[in-house]
Design an enzyme around this catalytic site. Sequence first.
Site, mmCIF file in Angstrom:
data_model
loop_
_atom_site.group_PDB
_atom_site.id
_atom_site.type_symbol
_atom_site.label_atom_id
_atom_site.label_comp_id
_atom_site.label_asym_id
_atom_site.label_seq_id
_atom_site.Cartn_x
_atom_site.Cartn_y
_atom_site.Cartn_z
ATOM 1 C CB CYS A 123 19.727 13.869 17.980
ATOM 2 S SG CYS A 123 21.361 13.352 18.782
ATOM 3 C CB VAL A 124 21.859 8.812 15.192
ATOM 4 C CG1 VAL A 124 21.591 8.992 13.962
ATOM 5 C CG2 VAL A 124 23.010 9.808 15.598
ATOM 6 C CB CYS A 171 27.314 13.383 14.829
ATOM 7 S SG CYS A 171 27.037 14.487 16.245
ATOM 8 C CG LEU A 172 21.103 15.589 11.814
ATOM 9 C CD1 LEU A 172 19.823 14.891 11.260
ATOM 10 C CD2 LEU A 172 20.672 16.746 12.703
#
Length: 233
Positions: free
Chosen positions: A181-182, A63-64
């Site tokens: 965002c992944v 989670c960036l």
Amino acid sequence: METEIPAMLAARQLVRPERFLFHSSRMRMKTVSHDELAAMDGESDRCALELSDAHVDVLGYACLVAIMSMGIGYHRRSEARLHQRTVENGAPAPVVTSAGALVEGLKAIGARRIVVVAPYMKPLTRLVVEYLASEGYDVIDHVALEIPDNMAVAAHDPERLPDIVAGLNYADADAIVLSACVQMPSLPVVAKVEALTGKPVITAAVATTWSMLGALGLERVAPGAGALLSGAY
């Protein structure tokens, strides 16, 4: 994390001999808000312990914005602390965060001026822009898609991204961050946006894959994932 990173490594398996197994430990978060992100980050030590029970070779914190919302430079402290948890558990493994991976991936391709697409609400997106600025990047344009629900972020249609990028002032950018965002899908259109803009395209998931391969001591290449995983870096 559980879709695009395995997809990139599966594509890599078609051109390189290494094979990969995936283990997950989840931190709870439903609404992408500062309070829930902080609570989520508080669960990261537990996750590192659980994953190190499996004696994995690398851990990826996916989670960036959870990292970037915790303060400037936090990815370094998080990576060091979580690695220490694996050491204490007798199964030392390097830890990669998507936030740190994006910072390092942009450095690898020599980018300084960037444009950013983020799914977050505007206050969280500002934190991401400020975090990247603190690492030496000039965010010359960005867009906040303002999607508060985490499941809705995952359901965002990646085919919308080329038109979103077209609305940004990317002409003077060195690179395009197509998804900061992944959780927000972007892999299907990475090559398309590179072709349309003539700019290298990087995403949080692409950068995380690149960093994980580096931590494993493997060639950082995956077909169809853009410039960073082309093998040139």
